[in-house]
Write a protein that holds these residues in place. Structure first.
Motif, PDB file in Angstrom:
ATOM      1  N   VAL A  91       0.870  -1.171   0.000  1.00 33.05           N
ATOM      2  CA  VAL A  91       0.000   0.000   0.000  1.00 33.05           C
ATOM      3  C   VAL A  91       0.910   1.225   0.000  1.00 33.05           C
ATOM      4  CG1 VAL A  91      -1.780   1.289   1.246  1.00 33.05           C
ATOM      5  CG2 VAL A  91      -1.775  -1.222   1.297  1.00 33.05           C
ATOM      6  N   VAL A  92       0.693   2.132  -0.950  1.00 30.80           N
ATOM      7  CA  VAL A  92       1.574   3.289  -1.114  1.00 30.80           C
ATOM      8  C   VAL A  92       0.736   4.549  -1.267  1.00 30.80           C
ATOM      9  CG1 VAL A  92       3.376   4.327  -2.560  1.00 30.80           C
ATOM     10  CG2 VAL A  92       3.300   1.836  -2.243  1.00 30.80           C
ATOM     11  N   ARG A  93       1.234   5.627  -0.688  1.00 30.26           N
ATOM     12  CA  ARG A  93       0.603   6.950  -0.801  1.00 30.26           C
ATOM     13  C   ARG A  93       1.590   7.856  -1.525  1.00 30.26           C
ATOM     14  NH1 ARG A  93      -1.364  11.338  -1.232  1.00 30.26           N
ATOM     15  NH2 ARG A  93      -2.622  12.508   0.219  1.00 30.26           N
ATOM     16  N   LEU A  94       1.168   8.448  -2.638  1.00 29.94           N
ATOM     17  CA  LEU A  94       1.985   9.388  -3.406  1.00 29.94           C
ATOM     18  C   LEU A  94       1.361  10.771  -3.327  1.00 29.94           C
ATOM     19  CD1 LEU A  94       2.535   7.177  -6.575  1.00 29.94           C
ATOM     20  CD2 LEU A  94       4.154   7.558  -4.702  1.00 29.94           C
ATOM     21  N   ALA A  95       2.203  11.791  -3.340  1.00 31.11           N
ATOM     22  CA  ALA A  95       1.722  13.169  -3.284  1.00 31.11           C
ATOM     23  C   ALA A  95       1.824  13.803  -4.671  1.00 31.11           C
ATOM     24  CB  ALA A  95       2.537  13.975  -2.285  1.00 31.11           C
ATOM     25  N   GLU A  96       0.877  14.664  -4.972  1.00 32.19           N
ATOM     26  CA  GLU A  96       0.862  15.358  -6.256  1.00 32.19           C
ATOM     27  C   GLU A  96       2.172  16.101  -6.478  1.00 32.19           C
ATOM     28  OE1 GLU A  96      -1.845  18.529  -8.770  1.00 32.19           O
ATOM     29  OE2 GLU A  96      -2.589  17.715  -6.891  1.00 32.19           O
ATOM     30  N   GLY A  97       2.715  15.948  -7.682  1.00 31.94           N
ATOM     31  CA  GLY A  97       3.932  16.647  -8.062  1.00 31.94           C
ATOM     32  C   GLY A  97       5.213  15.870  -7.841  1.00 31.94           C
ATOM     33  N   MET A  98       5.157  14.754  -7.093  1.00 30.50           N
ATOM     34  CA  MET A  98       6.363  13.939  -6.913  1.00 30.50           C
ATOM     35  C   MET A  98       6.863  13.473  -8.274  1.00 30.50           C
ATOM     36  SD  MET A  98       5.581  11.308  -3.796  1.00 30.50           S
ATOM     37  CE  MET A  98       6.335  11.619  -2.231  1.00 30.50           C
ATOM     38  N   ARG A  99       8.184  13.506  -8.462  1.00 31.04           N
ATOM     39  CA  ARG A  99       8.801  12.969  -9.681  1.00 31.04           C
ATOM     40  C   ARG A  99       9.366  11.599  -9.330  1.00 31.04           C
ATOM     41  NH1 ARG A  99       8.031  13.678 -14.279  1.00 31.04           N
ATOM     42  NH2 ARG A  99      10.175  13.392 -14.882  1.00 31.04           N
ATOM     43  N   THR A 100       8.931  10.585 -10.059  1.00 29.93           N
ATOM     44  CA  THR A 100       9.328   9.209  -9.772  1.00 29.93           C
ATOM     45  C   THR A 100       9.850   8.531 -11.029  1.00 29.93           C
ATOM     46  OG1 THR A 100       7.079   8.445 -10.208  1.00 29.93           O
ATOM     47  CG2 THR A 100       7.648   8.916  -7.903  1.00 29.93           C
ATOM     48  N   ALA A 101      10.556   7.428 -10.809  1.00 33.98           N
ATOM     49  CA  ALA A 101      10.945   6.524 -11.890  1.00 33.98           C
ATOM     50  C   ALA A 101      10.522   5.124 -11.455  1.00 33.98           C
ATOM     51  CB  ALA A 101      12.436   6.589 -12.153  1.00 33.98           C
ATOM     52  N   TRP A 102       9.702   4.491 -12.262  1.00 37.27           N
ATOM     53  CA  TRP A 102       9.176   3.157 -11.964  1.00 37.27           C
ATOM     54  C   TRP A 102       9.956   2.129 -12.772  1.00 37.27           C
ATOM     55  CZ3 TRP A 102       4.286   2.053  -9.402  1.00 37.27           C
ATOM     56  CH2 TRP A 102       3.685   3.197  -8.857  1.00 37.27           C
ATOM     57  N   THR A 103      10.591   1.187 -12.077  1.00 37.76           N
ATOM     58  CA  THR A 103      11.248   0.070 -12.751  1.00 37.76           C
ATOM     59  C   THR A 103      10.423  -1.168 -12.453  1.00 37.76           C
ATOM     60  OG1 THR A 103      13.418   1.093 -12.566  1.00 37.76           O
ATOM     61  CG2 THR A 103      13.364  -1.294 -12.977  1.00 37.76           C
ATOM     62  N   VAL A 104       9.675  -1.598 -13.447  1.00 37.65           N
ATOM     63  CA  VAL A 104       8.795  -2.756 -13.303  1.00 37.65           C
ATOM     64  C   VAL A 104       9.548  -3.992 -13.795  1.00 37.65           C
ATOM     65  CG1 VAL A 104       6.629  -3.815 -14.071  1.00 37.65           C
ATOM     66  CG2 VAL A 104       6.709  -1.369 -13.529  1.00 37.65           C
ATOM     67  N   THR A 105       9.676  -4.993 -12.927  1.00 34.72           N
ATOM     68  CA  THR A 105      10.370  -6.233 -13.275  1.00 34.72           C
ATOM     69  C   THR A 105       9.400  -7.369 -13.584  1.00 34.72           C
ATOM     70  OG1 THR A 105      10.574  -6.754 -10.924  1.00 34.72           O
ATOM     71  CG2 THR A 105      12.453  -5.653 -11.975  1.00 34.72           C
ATOM     72  N   GLU A 106       8.171  -7.241 -13.110  1.00 36.53           N
ATOM     73  CA  GLU A 106       7.100  -8.214 -13.363  1.00 36.53           C
ATOM     74  C   GLU A 106       5.836  -7.380 -13.515  1.00 36.53           C
ATOM     75  OE1 GLU A 106       4.759 -11.278 -10.497  1.00 36.53           O
ATOM     76  OE2 GLU A 106       6.953 -11.390 -10.413  1.00 36.53           O
ATOM     77  N   THR A 107       5.118  -7.529 -14.623  1.00 41.46           N
ATOM     78  CA  THR A 107       3.963  -6.679 -14.914  1.00 41.46           C
ATOM     79  C   THR A 107       3.199  -6.338 -13.634  1.00 41.46           C
ATOM     80  OG1 THR A 107       3.773  -7.504 -17.167  1.00 41.46           O
ATOM     81  CG2 THR A 107       1.804  -6.492 -16.211  1.00 41.46           C
ATOM     82  N   LEU A 108       3.088  -5.042 -13.393  1.00 40.93           N
ATOM     83  CA  LEU A 108       2.508  -4.525 -12.149  1.00 40.93           C
ATOM     84  C   LEU A 108       1.062  -4.111 -12.377  1.00 40.93           C
ATOM     85  CD1 LEU A 108       3.517  -3.646  -9.203  1.00 40.93           C
ATOM     86  CD2 LEU A 108       3.351  -1.351 -10.129  1.00 40.93           C
ATOM     87  N   ARG A 109       0.167  -4.607 -11.531  1.00 43.69           N
ATOM     88  CA  ARG A 109      -1.237  -4.208 -11.570  1.00 43.69           C
ATOM     89  C   ARG A 109      -1.602  -3.689 -10.192  1.00 43.69           C
ATOM     90  NH1 ARG A 109      -6.289  -7.190 -14.413  1.00 43.69           N
ATOM     91  NH2 ARG A 109      -4.833  -6.868 -16.131  1.00 43.69           N
ATOM     92  N   LYS A 110      -2.228  -2.505 -10.167  1.00 45.72           N
ATOM     93  CA  LYS A 110      -2.613  -1.896  -8.895  1.00 45.72           C
ATOM     94  C   LYS A 110      -4.026  -1.353  -8.997  1.00 45.72           C
ATOM     95  CE  LYS A 110      -0.787   2.710  -9.912  1.00 45.72           C
ATOM     96  NZ  LYS A 110       0.095   3.786  -9.502  1.00 45.72           N
ATOM     97  N   VAL A 111      -4.696  -1.258  -7.852  1.00 50.18           N
ATOM     98  CA  VAL A 111      -5.945  -0.518  -7.756  1.00 50.18           C
ATOM     99  C   VAL A 111      -5.566   0.816  -7.121  1.00 50.18           C
ATOM    100  CG1 VAL A 111      -6.604  -1.559  -5.537  1.00 50.18           C
ATOM    101  CG2 VAL A 111      -8.351  -0.537  -6.983  1.00 50.18           C
ATOM    102  N   TYR A 112      -6.030   1.908  -7.716  1.00 52.96           N
ATOM    103  CA  TYR A 112      -5.651   3.240  -7.254  1.00 52.96           C
ATOM    104  C   TYR A 112      -6.873   4.080  -6.923  1.00 52.96           C
ATOM    105  CZ  TYR A 112      -7.053   4.926 -11.844  1.00 52.96           C
ATOM    106  OH  TYR A 112      -7.791   5.234 -12.971  1.00 52.96           O
ATOM    107  N   ILE A 113      -6.644   5.054  -6.060  1.00 55.04           N
ATOM    108  CA  ILE A 113      -7.638   6.082  -5.745  1.00 55.04           C
ATOM    109  C   ILE A 113      -6.929   7.429  -5.897  1.00 55.04           C
ATOM    110  CG2 ILE A 113      -9.187   7.061  -4.003  1.00 55.04           C
ATOM    111  CD1 ILE A 113      -9.135   4.258  -2.652  1.00 55.04           C
ATOM    112  N   THR A 114      -7.449   8.280  -6.770  1.00 54.96           N
ATOM    113  CA  THR A 114      -6.864   9.623  -6.945  1.00 54.96           C
ATOM    114  C   THR A 114      -7.905  10.667  -6.607  1.00 54.96           C
ATOM    115  OG1 THR A 114      -7.434   9.719  -9.294  1.00 54.96           O
ATOM    116  CG2 THR A 114      -5.237   8.920  -8.725  1.00 54.96           C
TER     117      THR A 114
END
Length: 114
Positions: A91-114
């Motif tokens: 479970v992860v919480r991200l804040a608006e405006g954060m700059r990220t780099a996602w390295t996916v090693t196994e196809t990632l599926r998530k349920v999100y709430i924005t």
């Protein structure tokens, strides 16, 4: 983007239509993403998001998500924070405006709430 019916849906096996990411966002590989909106009737959007293996940069929205399947490392570029390994149940919480780099090693599926 896939619209879902109001009745229950088994999201683990949901077939999603993938599209390539903009070349300017891709750091490595040829990742694709897909989205299925589950609900967008109020001030929030709830959906399923998936990314195939590769690395891509993103500017985040204000979001809470739960990983359903797959594995990835999220590097926080701005603000500079420790990288985060995610997998099923994370479970992860991200804040608006954060700059990220996602390295996916196994196809990632998530349920999100924005």
């Amino acid at each position: 983007m896939t619209a879902l019916p109001l009745a229950g849906t088994a999201v683990a096996g949901l077939d999603l239509a993938h599209a390539p990411l903009p070349a300017s966002d891709v750091v490595a590989g040829a990742p694709t993403t897909a989205v299925a909106v589950l609900d967008d009737t109020g001030d929030r959007e709830i959906g399923i998001w998936e990314m195939t293996p590769g690395t891509a940069r993103d500017t985040e929205a204000d979001e809470l998500f739960v990983v359903l399947s797959g594995r990835a490392t999220i590097a926080f570029e701005d603000p500079a924070l420790a990288s985060l390994e995610v997998g099923p149940g994370s479970v992860v919480r991200l804040a608006e405006g954060m700059r990220t780099a996602w390295t996916v090693t196994e196809t990632l599926r998530k349920v999100y709430i924005t």
